[in-house]
Every structure is written in C-alpha cells, then in structure tokens.
Write an enzyme that holds these catalytic residues in place. Sequence first.
Site, PDB file in Angstrom:
ATOM      1  N   ASP A  19      -5.231  -1.523  -6.846  1.00 43.15           N
ATOM      2  CA  ASP A  19      -5.629  -0.258  -7.477  1.00 43.15           C
ATOM      3  C   ASP A  19      -5.307  -0.147  -8.964  1.00 43.15           C
ATOM      4  O   ASP A  19      -5.717   0.797  -9.624  1.00 43.15           O
ATOM      5  CB  ASP A  19      -5.006   0.931  -6.730  1.00 43.15           C
ATOM      6  CG  ASP A  19      -3.486   0.804  -6.565  1.00 43.15           C
ATOM      7  OD1 ASP A  19      -2.818   0.323  -7.504  1.00 43.15           O
ATOM      8  OD2 ASP A  19      -2.972   1.193  -5.495  1.00 43.15           O
ATOM      9  N   PHE A  21      -5.686   1.274   3.634  1.00 44.18           N
ATOM     10  CA  PHE A  21      -6.925   1.089   4.388  1.00 44.18           C
ATOM     11  C   PHE A  21      -6.753   0.153   5.579  1.00 44.18           C
ATOM     12  O   PHE A  21      -7.649  -0.033   6.372  1.00 44.18           O
ATOM     13  CB  PHE A  21      -8.095   0.714   3.487  1.00 44.18           C
ATOM     14  CG  PHE A  21      -8.310  -0.753   3.244  1.00 44.18           C
ATOM     15  CD1 PHE A  21      -9.561  -1.329   3.487  1.00 44.18           C
ATOM     16  CD2 PHE A  21      -7.294  -1.547   2.750  1.00 44.18           C
ATOM     17  CE1 PHE A  21      -9.756  -2.673   3.256  1.00 44.18           C
ATOM     18  CE2 PHE A  21      -7.502  -2.881   2.515  1.00 44.18           C
ATOM     19  CZ  PHE A  21      -8.733  -3.455   2.776  1.00 44.18           C
ATOM     20  N   ARG A  22      -5.553  -0.400   5.716  1.00 44.53           N
ATOM     21  CA  ARG A  22      -5.280  -1.154   6.945  1.00 44.53           C
ATOM     22  C   ARG A  22      -4.825  -0.237   8.076  1.00 44.53           C
ATOM     23  O   ARG A  22      -4.768  -0.660   9.216  1.00 44.53           O
ATOM     24  CB  ARG A  22      -4.210  -2.218   6.693  1.00 44.53           C
ATOM     25  CG  ARG A  22      -4.760  -3.421   5.956  1.00 44.53           C
ATOM     26  CD  ARG A  22      -3.763  -4.559   5.974  1.00 44.53           C
ATOM     27  NE  ARG A  22      -4.401  -5.823   5.693  1.00 44.53           N
ATOM     28  CZ  ARG A  22      -4.627  -6.286   4.478  1.00 44.53           C
ATOM     29  NH1 ARG A  22      -4.278  -5.571   3.432  1.00 44.53           N
ATOM     30  NH2 ARG A  22      -5.214  -7.455   4.290  1.00 44.53           N
ATOM     31  N   ALA A  57       0.808  -1.224   0.000  1.00 41.69           N
ATOM     32  CA  ALA A  57       0.000   0.000   0.000  1.00 41.69           C
ATOM     33  C   ALA A  57       0.840   1.273   0.000  1.00 41.69           C
ATOM     34  O   ALA A  57       0.428   2.288  -0.569  1.00 41.69           O
ATOM     35  CB  ALA A  57      -0.930  -0.006   1.205  1.00 41.69           C
ATOM     36  N   HIS A  91      -3.678 -10.047  -4.439  1.00 40.89           N
ATOM     37  CA  HIS A  91      -4.975  -9.783  -3.814  1.00 40.89           C
ATOM     38  C   HIS A  91      -6.038  -9.424  -4.854  1.00 40.89           C
ATOM     39  O   HIS A  91      -7.066  -8.861  -4.512  1.00 40.89           O
ATOM     40  CB  HIS A  91      -4.867  -8.664  -2.775  1.00 40.89           C
ATOM     41  CG  HIS A  91      -4.078  -9.053  -1.551  1.00 40.89           C
ATOM     42  ND1 HIS A  91      -3.617  -8.148  -0.632  1.00 40.89           N
ATOM     43  CD2 HIS A  91      -3.662 -10.263  -1.099  1.00 40.89           C
ATOM     44  CE1 HIS A  91      -2.952  -8.785   0.333  1.00 40.89           C
ATOM     45  NE2 HIS A  91      -2.954 -10.059   0.066  1.00 40.89           N
ATOM     46  N   CYS A  97     -25.318  -7.569 -12.337  1.00 45.96           N
ATOM     47  CA  CYS A  97     -25.137  -8.248 -13.615  1.00 45.96           C
ATOM     48  C   CYS A  97     -26.407  -8.090 -14.452  1.00 45.96           C
ATOM     49  O   CYS A  97     -27.484  -7.818 -13.921  1.00 45.96           O
ATOM     50  CB  CYS A  97     -24.866  -9.724 -13.328  1.00 45.96           C
ATOM     51  SG  CYS A  97     -24.633 -10.755 -14.791  1.00 45.96           S
ATOM     52  N   CYS A 121     -19.999 -11.495 -11.695  1.00 47.11           N
ATOM     53  CA  CYS A 121     -21.318 -11.827 -11.164  1.00 47.11           C
ATOM     54  C   CYS A 121     -21.200 -12.946 -10.139  1.00 47.11           C
ATOM     55  O   CYS A 121     -20.514 -13.938 -10.347  1.00 47.11           O
ATOM     56  CB  CYS A 121     -22.239 -12.244 -12.300  1.00 47.11           C
ATOM     57  SG  CYS A 121     -23.872 -12.747 -11.708  1.00 47.11           S
ATOM     58  N   SER A 128       5.789  -1.839   1.549  1.00 43.28           N
ATOM     59  CA  SER A 128       5.094  -2.913   2.260  1.00 43.28           C
ATOM     60  C   SER A 128       5.759  -3.124   3.610  1.00 43.28           C
ATOM     61  O   SER A 128       6.983  -3.112   3.714  1.00 43.28           O
ATOM     62  CB  SER A 128       5.147  -4.217   1.466  1.00 43.28           C
ATOM     63  OG  SER A 128       4.655  -5.291   2.257  1.00 43.28           O
TER      64      SER A 128
HETATM   65 ZN    ZN Z   1     -24.939 -12.864 -13.747  1.00 40.21          ZN
END
Ligand code: ZN
Length: 247
Positions: A104, A34-35, A23, A119, A153, A127, A193
């Site tokens: 990101d 965000f941690r 990050a 990640h 979706c 979906c 990191s």
């Molecule tokens: Zn779907």
Amino acid sequence: MSDAARLAALLRGSRSAVALTGAGISVPSGIPDFRSPQTGVWANVDPMAVAHIDAFNRDPVAFWGFYGQRFALLDGKEPNGAHRALAALEAAGRLRTVITQNIDGLHAAAGSRDIVEVHGSVAVSRCSRCGDEYPLADVRARLAADPEGVPRCDCGAPLRPGVVLFGELLPTAAIDRAMELAARADLLLCVGSSLVVHPVAGLPELTLAAGGRVAIVTQSATPFDRHAAVRLGGDVEEELEAVMAAL
Ligand code: ZN
C-alpha cells in the site's frame, strides 16, 4: 515494567533493529486484510484465483475488475500512528529498515526511508508487453478512462500492477536483502503480521538462530509467540504509540 516499556528498553539497547510488517499495521488506516475472508470487498471472491498471474494473462478485463477495486480501496488512505512510529524510530537511529509484506505504500508515506517491499507495491504498474512503467496516479487515470476498465500502456497492451501476483515468484533481490537483514538483526520487531506466509514467516527464525531477539506486536496469534522477548497483543497503533512514549 509494562510490556510497552520492555519493548522500548529493547529498542534502546539494540544496534541493528529491523521491523517486519504485515497487513495488520494498515488495518487502522482503513485497509482491510484481504486474506481475511470475512471482510467486505473480498467476501465474494477468491483473491488467489482472481489476483493470479494466469487470470491477468487470460482475462485482463476481469482481473482489473477486481484489482481496480483494490486500487480504489487504497485511494486517499493515510498512514497511521504505527507507520509513523516506525518512521520516527528510523529517523532517531533506532531502526535500520522496514521489511513489509504490504503493497500500500504507507510506510513511504509515513516517512520511512529504507523499505524492503517483498510483495512489490502499487506505486508503479508496468506494461505487460514493453515493460514501460507508470506511476499510480497515471494508472488510476488510465483505469478510469478505459472503456473496459483496463489501464493500458501507450503501446496498447494492458498494464499490470507492480505487485507480486499469486502464481508468481517473489522478487529475489528483495527476499535476499530481507533474509540478510533478519539474520543480522539483534531485534526483529514484527508488527501486524501473523508470520505464517512464507518466506516472511522464515525471517524470525533467522534472527533467533543468529542470537537476536524477536518482538511481536500483533493481535492474532503467531507461531513465534513463545519465542518472543516481548509480545504486545493490543491495537497496533495504540501499542506502538505507548512504546514511543516509553522510549
Ligand atoms: Zn507497452
């Protein structure tokens, strides 16, 4: 010789350098880690609770209430000099791959080609029922258009970000490739990191065990600081720009 010049020399002498980013490399682009509990949007929520796969399954409206803010926060953000330095190193044949914990997409935006996103990424959402995939711009439009703020979706089911959520396993193929790259790297360049979140935290060990070196460009302390061949602790963008100037 300055530490930046020493890192430049390591890069010049290396044949299979790999970068590992977290990050901290995106903070100069205006994306908070965000941690870190103290920062703005995340001050009043526990990301591990709301960005959890169970939260998505139980209550997609609440989940997207949080995740929609994350998407909004990334809107319009640009790569910074640290991202560009890694892309330039790859283009110059001095860096094989970027392994990143970040979702990101800024390494790709900076021009890096070979990226392992352990990640996942916000680049695509899929979906939860039929698995169809939608690119980020489309997901943003659906998010804005849905009365409940849930991107859906065409089949009607909620989309989920292509990001590894809390409570989910990391993608096996990406982790396997990251481990193989780390074990074969003669230099693992860790940027932004704190190297404490597993399994990424285990990668420097693989490099060191195979006889490679570890370089660290991170403001926070890491468990590998005393094993690092070079340790740069300033602003990541300024530090990498100095390394590029010394290359
Ligand atoms: Zn779907």
